[in-house]
Design a protein around this motif. Sequence first.
Motif, PDB file in Angstrom:
ATOM      1  N   GLU A 158       0.850  -1.179   0.000  1.00  0.00           N
ATOM      2  CA  GLU A 158       0.000   0.000   0.000  1.00  0.00           C
ATOM      3  C   GLU A 158       0.898   1.246   0.000  1.00  0.00           C
ATOM      4  N   LYS A 159       0.416   2.323  -0.591  1.00  0.00           N
ATOM      5  CA  LYS A 159       1.184   3.568  -0.603  1.00  0.00           C
ATOM      6  C   LYS A 159       1.431   4.078   0.806  1.00  0.00           C
ATOM      7  N   THR A 160       0.509   3.782   1.710  1.00  0.00           N
ATOM      8  CA  THR A 160       0.672   4.224   3.099  1.00  0.00           C
ATOM      9  C   THR A 160       1.820   3.503   3.796  1.00  0.00           C
ATOM     10  N   ASP A 161       2.303   2.390   3.224  1.00  0.00           N
ATOM     11  CA  ASP A 161       3.426   1.640   3.802  1.00  0.00           C
ATOM     12  C   ASP A 161       4.777   2.288   3.508  1.00  0.00           C
ATOM     13  N   MET A 162       4.809   3.229   2.573  1.00  0.00           N
ATOM     14  CA  MET A 162       6.079   3.848   2.202  1.00  0.00           C
ATOM     15  C   MET A 162       6.627   4.665   3.364  1.00  0.00           C
ATOM     16  N   ILE A 163       7.911   4.497   3.624  1.00  0.00           N
ATOM     17  CA  ILE A 163       8.620   5.301   4.618  1.00  0.00           C
ATOM     18  C   ILE A 163       9.404   6.334   3.823  1.00  0.00           C
ATOM     19  N   ILE A 164       9.043   7.596   3.993  1.00  0.00           N
ATOM     20  CA  ILE A 164       9.623   8.673   3.191  1.00  0.00           C
ATOM     21  C   ILE A 164      10.460   9.563   4.103  1.00  0.00           C
ATOM     22  N   ALA A 187       6.266  18.464   4.766  1.00  0.00           N
ATOM     23  CA  ALA A 187       5.687  17.122   4.825  1.00  0.00           C
ATOM     24  C   ALA A 187       4.311  17.066   4.176  1.00  0.00           C
ATOM     25  N   GLU A 188       3.575  18.174   4.198  1.00  0.00           N
ATOM     26  CA  GLU A 188       2.232  18.213   3.609  1.00  0.00           C
ATOM     27  C   GLU A 188       2.239  18.016   2.095  1.00  0.00           C
ATOM     28  N   VAL A 189       3.393  18.144   1.452  1.00  0.00           N
ATOM     29  CA  VAL A 189       3.480  17.933   0.009  1.00  0.00           C
ATOM     30  C   VAL A 189       3.134  16.484  -0.343  1.00  0.00           C
ATOM     31  N   GLY A 237       2.057   7.968   2.799  1.00  0.00           N
ATOM     32  CA  GLY A 237       3.342   7.507   3.300  1.00  0.00           C
ATOM     33  C   GLY A 237       3.609   8.032   4.696  1.00  0.00           C
ATOM     34  N   GLN A 238       4.623   7.473   5.315  1.00  0.00           N
ATOM     35  CA  GLN A 238       5.072   7.863   6.651  1.00  0.00           C
ATOM     36  C   GLN A 238       6.248   8.819   6.446  1.00  0.00           C
ATOM     37  N   VAL A 239       5.956  10.108   6.536  1.00  0.00           N
ATOM     38  CA  VAL A 239       6.912  11.138   6.127  1.00  0.00           C
ATOM     39  C   VAL A 239       7.660  11.720   7.318  1.00  0.00           C
ATOM     40  N   SER A 240       8.969  11.812   7.163  1.00  0.00           N
ATOM     41  CA  SER A 240       9.834  12.452   8.145  1.00  0.00           C
ATOM     42  C   SER A 240      10.675  13.484   7.402  1.00  0.00           C
ATOM     43  N   VAL A 241      10.683  14.725   7.895  1.00  0.00           N
ATOM     44  CA  VAL A 241      11.445  15.798   7.246  1.00  0.00           C
ATOM     45  C   VAL A 241      12.457  16.355   8.242  1.00  0.00           C
ATOM     46  N   ASN A 242      13.690  16.496   7.786  1.00  0.00           N
ATOM     47  CA  ASN A 242      14.770  17.048   8.600  1.00  0.00           C
ATOM     48  C   ASN A 242      15.445  18.158   7.801  1.00  0.00           C
ATOM     49  N   VAL A 257      17.936  22.537  -1.286  1.00  0.00           N
ATOM     50  CA  VAL A 257      18.034  21.247  -1.965  1.00  0.00           C
ATOM     51  C   VAL A 257      17.313  20.199  -1.124  1.00  0.00           C
ATOM     52  N   ALA A 258      16.796  19.187  -1.816  1.00  0.00           N
ATOM     53  CA  ALA A 258      16.070  18.113  -1.137  1.00  0.00           C
ATOM     54  C   ALA A 258      16.610  16.766  -1.578  1.00  0.00           C
ATOM     55  N   ALA A 259      16.713  15.850  -0.624  1.00  0.00           N
ATOM     56  CA  ALA A 259      17.007  14.450  -0.904  1.00  0.00           C
ATOM     57  C   ALA A 259      15.851  13.654  -0.301  1.00  0.00           C
ATOM     58  N   ILE A 260      15.156  12.919  -1.144  1.00  0.00           N
ATOM     59  CA  ILE A 260      14.007  12.121  -0.710  1.00  0.00           C
ATOM     60  C   ILE A 260      14.366  10.654  -0.874  1.00  0.00           C
ATOM     61  N   SER A 261      14.261   9.906   0.222  1.00  0.00           N
ATOM     62  CA  SER A 261      14.500   8.462   0.182  1.00  0.00           C
ATOM     63  C   SER A 261      13.206   7.742   0.519  1.00  0.00           C
ATOM     64  N   VAL A 262      12.888   6.727  -0.266  1.00  0.00           N
ATOM     65  CA  VAL A 262      11.689   5.925  -0.038  1.00  0.00           C
ATOM     66  C   VAL A 262      12.123   4.518   0.346  1.00  0.00           C
ATOM     67  N   SER A 263      11.578   4.036   1.450  1.00  0.00           N
ATOM     68  CA  SER A 263      11.925   2.712   1.983  1.00  0.00           C
ATOM     69  C   SER A 263      10.644   1.953   2.323  1.00  0.00           C
ATOM     70  N   PHE A 264      10.811   0.657   2.521  1.00  0.00           N
ATOM     71  CA  PHE A 264       9.765  -0.201   3.057  1.00  0.00           C
ATOM     72  C   PHE A 264      10.389  -1.082   4.139  1.00  0.00           C
ATOM     73  N   GLU A 265       9.561  -1.529   5.046  1.00  0.00           N
ATOM     74  CA  GLU A 265       9.972  -2.582   5.964  1.00  0.00           C
ATOM     75  C   GLU A 265       9.926  -3.870   5.158  1.00  0.00           C
ATOM     76  N   MET A 266      11.074  -4.528   5.023  1.00  0.00           N
ATOM     77  CA  MET A 266      11.180  -5.737   4.204  1.00  0.00           C
ATOM     78  C   MET A 266      11.517  -6.923   5.120  1.00  0.00           C
ATOM     79  N   GLY A 267      11.029  -8.075   4.759  1.00  0.00           N
ATOM     80  CA  GLY A 267      11.274  -9.275   5.548  1.00  0.00           C
ATOM     81  C   GLY A 267      12.723  -9.729   5.487  1.00  0.00           C
ATOM     82  N   GLY A 268      13.091 -10.549   6.449  1.00  0.00           N
ATOM     83  CA  GLY A 268      14.431 -11.107   6.468  1.00  0.00           C
ATOM     84  C   GLY A 268      15.421 -10.235   7.205  1.00  0.00           C
ATOM     85  N   ALA A 269      16.438 -10.870   7.706  1.00  0.00           N
ATOM     86  CA  ALA A 269      17.488 -10.141   8.417  1.00  0.00           C
ATOM     87  C   ALA A 269      18.798 -10.315   7.703  1.00  0.00           C
TER      88      ALA A 269
END
Length: 114
Positions: free
Chosen positions: A47-53, A71-73, A77-82, A102-114
């Motif tokens: 789901e798009k809401t699963d994205m960690i931004i 963040a309102e842009v 997703g789960q947005v964190s701005v620093n 300048v902006a750097a945007i990283s998109v992640s997911f919680e993925m299975g496995g270690a």
Amino acid sequence: MAKTRLLTEFGQGTSLRRQDYTEAAVRAVKDALWHNSINLAELFGREKTDMIIDVEIGAGEPDQVDVAKVAEVFPYGQVSVNAVQGGLDVPRPDGAPTVIAVAAISVSFEMGGA
């Protein structure tokens, strides 16, 4: 589950005359998003809401960036701005400097496995 970064995109934004660091940051984020047309959530069956931004904004005056407004842009997703020291303030002889963020945007997911 481990947080796995899948995509990083970069952008630049300006405030030409108002010395508005937040507006320059918002424009930088929109510029970065304009470069990306990959639908990561669908690609991974998520789901798009699963994205960690995670967003990092470089600005000459990072304390003047309203990170909540940046963040309102993002519509989902789960947005964190620093905001950190960076960007560029270009002096103008007739007033406030032109602000470049300048902006750097990283998109992640919680993925299975270690």
